[in-house]
Design an enzyme around this catalytic site. Sequence first.
Site, PDB file in Angstrom:
ATOM      1  N   GLY A 249       0.800  -1.332   0.041  1.00  0.00           N
ATOM      2  CA  GLY A 249       0.064  -0.024  -0.086  1.00  0.00           C
ATOM      3  C   GLY A 249       0.778   1.326   0.077  1.00  0.00           C
ATOM      4  O   GLY A 249       0.352   2.409   0.086  1.00  0.00           O
ATOM      5  N   GLU A 291       4.346  -6.701   0.980  1.00  0.00           N
ATOM      6  CA  GLU A 291       3.996  -6.686  -0.218  1.00  0.00           C
ATOM      7  C   GLU A 291       3.893  -5.614  -1.189  1.00  0.00           C
ATOM      8  O   GLU A 291       2.894  -5.195  -1.572  1.00  0.00           O
ATOM      9  CB  GLU A 291       2.864  -7.599  -0.265  1.00  0.00           C
ATOM     10  CG  GLU A 291       2.795  -8.902   0.474  1.00  0.00           C
ATOM     11  CD  GLU A 291       1.199  -9.476   0.579  1.00  0.00           C
ATOM     12  OE1 GLU A 291       0.989 -10.679   1.013  1.00  0.00           O
ATOM     13  OE2 GLU A 291       0.291  -8.734   0.529  1.00  0.00           O
ATOM     14  N   GLY A 293       3.794  -3.359  -4.408  1.00  0.00           N
ATOM     15  CA  GLY A 293       3.248  -3.841  -5.716  1.00  0.00           C
ATOM     16  C   GLY A 293       3.445  -2.367  -6.667  1.00  0.00           C
ATOM     17  O   GLY A 293       4.406  -2.414  -7.290  1.00  0.00           O
ATOM     18  N   ARG A 294       2.744  -1.396  -6.474  1.00  0.00           N
ATOM     19  CA  ARG A 294       2.715  -0.292  -7.303  1.00  0.00           C
ATOM     20  C   ARG A 294       4.004   0.557  -7.000  1.00  0.00           C
ATOM     21  O   ARG A 294       4.460   1.112  -7.953  1.00  0.00           O
ATOM     22  CB  ARG A 294       1.460   0.705  -6.622  1.00  0.00           C
ATOM     23  CG  ARG A 294       1.386   1.965  -7.211  1.00  0.00           C
ATOM     24  CD  ARG A 294       0.351   2.774  -6.400  1.00  0.00           C
ATOM     25  NE  ARG A 294      -0.537   2.292  -5.966  1.00  0.00           N
ATOM     26  CZ  ARG A 294      -1.800   2.289  -6.402  1.00  0.00           C
ATOM     27  NH1 ARG A 294      -2.062   2.978  -7.514  1.00  0.00           N
ATOM     28  NH2 ARG A 294      -2.877   1.524  -5.761  1.00  0.00           N
ATOM     29  N   CYS A 362     -16.359   4.201 -27.204  1.00  0.00           N
ATOM     30  CA  CYS A 362     -17.701   4.779 -27.412  1.00  0.00           C
ATOM     31  C   CYS A 362     -18.369   4.682 -25.983  1.00  0.00           C
ATOM     32  O   CYS A 362     -19.300   3.944 -25.521  1.00  0.00           O
ATOM     33  CB  CYS A 362     -18.418   3.827 -28.289  1.00  0.00           C
ATOM     34  SG  CYS A 362     -20.014   4.668 -28.998  1.00  0.00           S
TER      35      CYS A 362
END
Length: 432
Positions: A249, A291, A293-294, A362
């Site tokens: 996080g 953990e 990630g980002r 669209c």
Amino acid sequence: MFVSESLDVNTKNHLQIGGVDAVELAEQYGTPLYVMDEDLIRKNCRIYKDAVDKYYDGNGLILYASKAFSCMHIYRVVMQEGLGIDVVSGGELYTAIKAKFPMDKVYFHGNNKTNDEIELAIKNGVGRIVVDNVFELGRVDAISAKHNKVTKILFRIKPGIDAHTHDFIQTGQIDSKFGVALETGEAMDIVMQASKLKNVEVVGAHCHIGSQIFELEPFKLAAKLMTRFMADVKDKLGITMSELNLGGGFGIKYVNSDAPVPYDEYIKSVSEVVKNTAKERGIDMPKIIMEPGRSLVGSAGITLYTVGSVKNIPNVRTYVSVDGGMCDNPRYILYGAEYSALIANRANDKPDMAVTIAGKCCESGDLLAKDAMLADVKTGDILAVLATGAYNYSMSSNYNRIPRPPVVMVSDGKSKIVVKRETYDDIIRNDV
């Protein structure tokens, strides 16, 4: 100027990523195009690994939270850097298997794993299954018994922490689809039930309080509560949990106003809390799992587009339409996520034009940014949206039957494709 250290401008006034000309990449591979700096990803891996080794005396493990960006190449990169991975689906697990990732360093998450996914994990010797609920606990035990195995598990715990982030990406509070609650006694009950089963071994607890967090305090509080829970489990049930997985996080810089804390500072601060709390409660220091990630891949990526129409609606707004959109980056329409953008072929030109960047789908909500400041935009310009290495390719879709873009990695001044561009034949492959 830039939100990532990977970016600069060359003498042609072109944006560069990892020392490679972004405009030339667009010409070579076409657009839309995901580009990622492998060298920066490796650097980020080493920052985390070195910090966890230092502050936990080698008794820690960094897992790459691969939902941020999953493909065989990224698994090979983090494997080479000595990290483990967390996976959240059978597809991510299968990708890891095909990449020959060491299964003992794979942690399998998810709030509603199917029997087939659990079986795939157990048959292939996954390191840990992070069990989400009591129903899943029974299925993990039964499938483990079927294969005559004892599966090591952690439980996902909701510590009741309200992290300061978007409602959709808060996952640690009691009102969440994830995990079992600490304050209601549900967490203690599920550990007690697991202790009576023959084919699971409870080795630890896991929590994740949210994403894109810039403060230290929520992580420190989570660490304290979770360490106390592990001590309570030992006192009440006589069960020693040896692993504490504190999730991820950690925030990154998407726009210049974002101010993330250096990642090793997170680890240092949390280590002090865990050590002190463990000492106070008289338990051994657990192995610490984190953990990210980002924060490993997000700032290492950009997405390149070609500008199509530029529509000025007097006294309303100017729409700049590109050849991608919500199909390759749905985060704006989902979260209202902010991004920095610039004209890659005139990277140093003054951004003096407020525009809304629109996609080609669209769908009236298909936007990438509102009121973005760009240099005077023209049809044919190459637009770069920055910090798109996480949750862009992984969340992309074939909406309107648009093929997904390729992913190119740059390293040491060279580029290579790690995920091919989809074709129309790929789109119809499963039609019957």
